[in-house]
Design a protein around this motif. Sequence first.
Motif, PDB file in Angstrom:
ATOM      1  N   TYR A 176      -7.963  -4.509   3.008  1.00 17.43           N
ATOM      2  CA  TYR A 176      -7.287  -4.609   4.307  1.00 17.43           C
ATOM      3  C   TYR A 176      -8.256  -4.332   5.448  1.00 17.43           C
ATOM      4  O   TYR A 176      -8.279  -5.041   6.455  1.00 17.43           O
ATOM      5  N   LEU A 197       0.832  -1.203   0.000  1.00 15.26           N
ATOM      6  CA  LEU A 197       0.000   0.000   0.000  1.00 15.26           C
ATOM      7  C   LEU A 197       0.867   1.253   0.000  1.00 15.26           C
ATOM      8  O   LEU A 197       0.575   2.224  -0.711  1.00 15.26           O
ATOM      9  N   SER A 214      -4.919   1.737  -4.861  1.00 13.24           N
ATOM     10  CA  SER A 214      -4.725   2.031  -3.443  1.00 13.24           C
ATOM     11  C   SER A 214      -6.024   1.894  -2.668  1.00 13.24           C
ATOM     12  O   SER A 214      -6.049   1.351  -1.553  1.00 13.24           O
ATOM     13  N   SER A 244      -6.515  -0.910   0.268  1.00 12.23           N
ATOM     14  CA  SER A 244      -6.841  -0.458   1.625  1.00 12.23           C
ATOM     15  C   SER A 244      -8.218  -0.944   2.053  1.00 12.23           C
ATOM     16  O   SER A 244      -8.420  -1.308   3.222  1.00 12.23           O
TER      17      SER A 244
END
Length: 438
Positions: free
Chosen positions: A217, A180, A210, A214
């Motif tokens: 995640y 990231l 990105s 993210s």
Amino acid sequence: MAKETTVSLPAPELNAYVSSPSGPRAKETTFREWVVDNQIGISMTIFSMLLALHNLYPSLRPYTQPFFELSYYDAAGDYYVQGWDDVYFVFSVVLALNAVRAIAMDWILYPFARSAGLKRKGCIRFAEQGWQTIYYSGIWALGLYLWKNSYYWWDFSALWDEWPARPLSGLMKWYLLVELGFLIQQIFVIHIEEQRKDHYQMLSHHIITSVLLSSAYVYGFYNVSNVVLCLMDVVDFLLPFAKILKYLGFMNACNVAFGVFMATWVLTRHYLYNVLWWSIYQNVPDRMAYGCYSRATGELISEDGYPRSFGYLFTPFQDLNGPILHEQHDQGLSVVWFRLIARIAYGVVCGNDAEDVRSDEEDEVENDEAAPNAPVLLAAKEGVSVPPIANDVATGPDHRRTNGSGSVRARGRGRGRVPFDQSDRKALLGRIGCDKPT
């Protein structure tokens, strides 16, 4: 005593030149060029300040420690979870990668290319591709190691078994946060270098990627992220490696490397990635029951926990410890994300914007004796795009870009785009640096 002469300049030129009593006009360094020239110093200064605060003021360590160590460690279970303090670690990754990239390109790759007999432009390209080869080969090897030693090795259906449990290993967490950070660092790079023709395509590519990484995640799709990154990163170092072979004059090896790149591209991005995509429809309904889950235990607590609205998608961002919902809409969103990424990749690679896609907005005349820090001024991650190398031969050195401090600009009205014939095999090989096909 020499008399200083005041030169009147048009408004656009006031910030570009200054008068000199002892010589011709000198180009004033812009803020962007200053940042490029001092990337190492800026990054190391910020790191030094953080380290000083961390060591000299123990009371501040709860605030400075997340910059240097992974956060949210559970000693009892020997695992990590995600949290908002991970943002500080990503910030440190961006600084570190920026400094390492500049050091590798300026101090190692560029001088090596010079010693191999390459001219300045070739040294710049060599440094660009060399850094990409170094980063992607290393991060791909780490990702492959994590995948190989996991319970979901070559079993895409197993990817959905443990969701939405939050625990993950320290190595997996470090791997995802570094990936990231690299994507975010590339957003910074394409803004400090001189703008190229595919600037907005690459900017959108980095931003979307990105956001996807993210989001995965935060949602706890660590395993899926690991597999997808492995499938994507492998071709991102095979192509630069083929270009490096071309710059060094190993044309037969370049052709072989390009063939390996093409075969790997088809296997990973057109076959295995589609198999993973199909697993969403084939396996998710059986492995992940629809409903509301507890983030703490990973257990299903309700079959209809939230109102059926689009707003529930943002709940994990508001409360990482709160419940998380899995509905059929999630699969639809995954397909939308996949289509966005696939269209960007396909458009850049297949030449929708392929007329000299990585050149500047304007043509420039270059000086072969430019400063050795030139590669950092040019380099940026190319994502899945294929930079044109054949155009260097077609247009000649007088029409290509340079970012070095020794460049002499010759600005023209036109952009000088060179059309690319998709049916020309030699032109296709030339675009990736293999302009002598076997």
